[in-house]
Design an enzyme around this catalytic site. Structure first.
Site, mmCIF file in Angstrom:
data_model
loop_
_atom_site.group_PDB
_atom_site.id
_atom_site.type_symbol
_atom_site.label_atom_id
_atom_site.label_comp_id
_atom_site.label_asym_id
_atom_site.label_seq_id
_atom_site.Cartn_x
_atom_site.Cartn_y
_atom_site.Cartn_z
ATOM 1 N N ARG A 83 0.929 -1.225 -0.038
ATOM 2 C CA ARG A 83 0.054 0.078 -0.035
ATOM 3 C C ARG A 83 0.968 1.304 -0.021
ATOM 4 N NH1 ARG A 83 -1.242 2.251 4.204
ATOM 5 N NH2 ARG A 83 -1.898 0.439 5.576
ATOM 6 N N ASP A 120 -5.113 18.880 -14.454
ATOM 7 C CA ASP A 120 -5.397 17.743 -14.681
ATOM 8 C C ASP A 120 -4.987 17.448 -16.322
ATOM 9 O OD1 ASP A 120 -6.898 15.342 -15.712
ATOM 10 O OD2 ASP A 120 -8.362 15.638 -14.502
HETATM 11 N N1 PLP Z 1 -9.634 13.401 -15.111
HETATM 12 C C1 PLP Z 1 -10.276 13.235 -16.437
HETATM 13 C C2 PLP Z 1 -9.978 14.614 -17.272
HETATM 14 C C3 PLP Z 1 -10.943 12.206 -16.999
HETATM 15 O O1 PLP Z 1 -11.641 12.171 -17.953
HETATM 16 C C4 PLP Z 1 -11.218 11.258 -16.060
HETATM 17 C C5 PLP Z 1 -11.887 10.014 -16.446
HETATM 18 O O2 PLP Z 1 -12.496 9.935 -17.269
HETATM 19 C C6 PLP Z 1 -10.640 11.247 -14.569
HETATM 20 C C7 PLP Z 1 -9.846 12.386 -14.266
HETATM 21 C C8 PLP Z 1 -10.912 10.318 -13.481
HETATM 22 O O3 PLP Z 1 -9.978 9.080 -14.001
HETATM 23 P P1 PLP Z 1 -10.411 7.706 -13.492
HETATM 24 O O4 PLP Z 1 -11.389 7.163 -14.291
HETATM 25 O O5 PLP Z 1 -9.113 6.794 -13.854
HETATM 26 O O6 PLP Z 1 -10.442 7.548 -12.155
#
Ligand code: PLP
Length: 400
Positions: A60, A186
């Site tokens: 973990r 992101d």
């Molecule tokens: N950020 C974006 C831009 C996404 O498109 C997604 C999922 O589609 C995520 C975060 C979340 O990722 P996960 O589905 O791997 O949890």
């Protein structure tokens, strides 16, 4: 069997053998699912916990397959400190928000984020005393105007899902610097192939590795890295304490996937550009959204920011709403109608019934998402086959 052989001590299958040493090394990374690691004595284990000799203790907290894929993503993103793996992209989102914020803090976030990130910020963080102002991420002045003395974080995606609007990243970076807040990016959609977030002023960068980096719709993973070592320590504590652990098997698959990331990305991007232009000429297609097209609403910013790396996502709107969408999908069975992105094969999604179903129709309309809106994650297939499939779908949709 003689009595002698029967009485010979046999290896106890419950006591596992130590793996054989080899002077030659495996070319493919070994998959190491061990949950726990044995040390020689208490001093050795203590030294590992204190960060002395390299070593693992408990999966973990860290494991070899996690470290391998993390180092690969670090290299792609130019991470200033070693990145961390999480059990999903949302695991990374949660670790950043819960690990770096405290009660009383304020976040400025783009209003066109991934749906679950929006939900965490809007509905869950207020329970912990953290509030968020949502702003149009394409408007740097709006980002600056939303900053408060207690703003600790600006959260943006470079290219928004599913509208493919291009955020004012330079405006966001300036606002973060001026306000003493962290800029969190992101970078799942755009990837370091399109935008190297740390080079452009991001303080924390995250990925859903599930998508383009792993690339085959068979691993669920997240990655996050921070510029500041103290932030990194808090992301590590969140990784180890909240339990969003990355599976060694998924990390192992992702390591194989990421090796071909650049090739896949370039091919999918070339396909996306060709497909966007093809779609614009098909019957019943009311609008095509692609940052590389002259008719994109943020074309000038896309040009300055992305410099030709327009990405692998294309969105379009069909005339005729959901019935037209259904006719399109049934006439194009080669396109997987599946709400994800970044796979080697083309995936098509209908935001109104998947990623954005949590919004009201008015909320969706404000973003320009109606029942005829489709998002395409373009794959690496032969472009002629894709052209045919989309033409068949559009013809069926337009026939009514
Ligand atoms: N950020 C974006 C831009 C996404 O498109 C997604 C999922 O589609 C995520 C975060 C979340 O990722 P996960 O589905 O791997 O949890």
């Amino acid at each position: 069997m003689t009595d002698d052989r029967r009485n010979r001590p046999r290896p106890d299958p419950a006591r596992r053998p130590i793996p054989p040493d080899s002077v030659s090394r495996p070319v493919a990374s070994p998959l190491q699912p061990s949950v726990v690691w044995a040390s020689a004595d208490a001093d050795e284990m203590d030294a590992i916990y204190l960060g002395g000799p390299a070593g693992f203790t408990y999966a973990r907290e860290a494991h070899p397959n996690g470290d391998q894929i993390a180092r690969a993503v670090d290299a792609l993103e130019g991470a200033p400190t070693p990145g961390l793996m999480y059990g999903s992209g949302m695991g990374a989102v949660g670790a950043i928000l819960l690990g770096l914020l405290k009660a009383g803090d304020h976040v400025v976030a783009g209003d066109q984020l991934y749906g679950k990130s929006l939900k965490l910020l809007r509905e869950d963080l207020p329970r912990f005393g953290v509030t968020t102002s949502f702003v149009d991420p394409t408007d740097g002045a709006a980002i600056r105007a939303a900053m408060r003395p207690e703003t600790k974080m600006i959260w943006v995606e470079v290219v928004a899902n599913p509208t493919l609007r291009v955020a004012d990243m330079r405006g966001a970076a300036e606002a973060a610097r001026a306000g003493g807040a962290r800029l969190v990016v992101d970078n799942t959609f755009t990837t370091p192939r399109g935008w190297r977030a740390f080079d452009e002023g991001a303080d924390v960068v995250m990925h859903s590795v599930t998508k383009l980096l792993a690339g085959h719709s068979d691993a669920t993973l997240g990655w996050a890295a921070a510029r500041d070592p103290q932030d990194r320590a808090q992301l590590l504590a969140a990784q180890q304490g909240f339990g969003a652990t990355a599976s060694p098997f998924d990390c192992w698959l992702a390591e194989r996937g990421v090796a071909s990331f650049a090739l896949r990305y370039d091919r999918a991007e070339a396909n996306a550009g060709a497909l966007a232009d093809h779609l614009a000429g098909l019957p019943g297609v009311a609008q095509v959204l692609y940052p590389g097209r002259d008719d994109h609403p943020d074309r000038a910013r896309a040009e300055a920011l992305l410099q030709g790396r327009w990405g692998t996502m294309v969105s379009f709107r069909l005339e005729g709403g959901r019935p037209a969408v259904n006719r399109f999908l049934r006439a194009a069975p080669g396109l997987a109608f599946a709400p994800s992105l970044g796979d080697v094969q083309t995936l098509i999604s209908h935001p109104a019934t998947s990623s954005h179903r949590g919004l009201t129709p008015e909320g969706r309309a404000a973003l320009g998402i109606d029942e005829g809106f489709l998002r395409v994650s373009v794959g690496i297939e032969d472009i002629e086959g894709l052209r045919r499939e989309f033409a068949d779908g559009a013809a069926a949709a337009a026939r009514g």
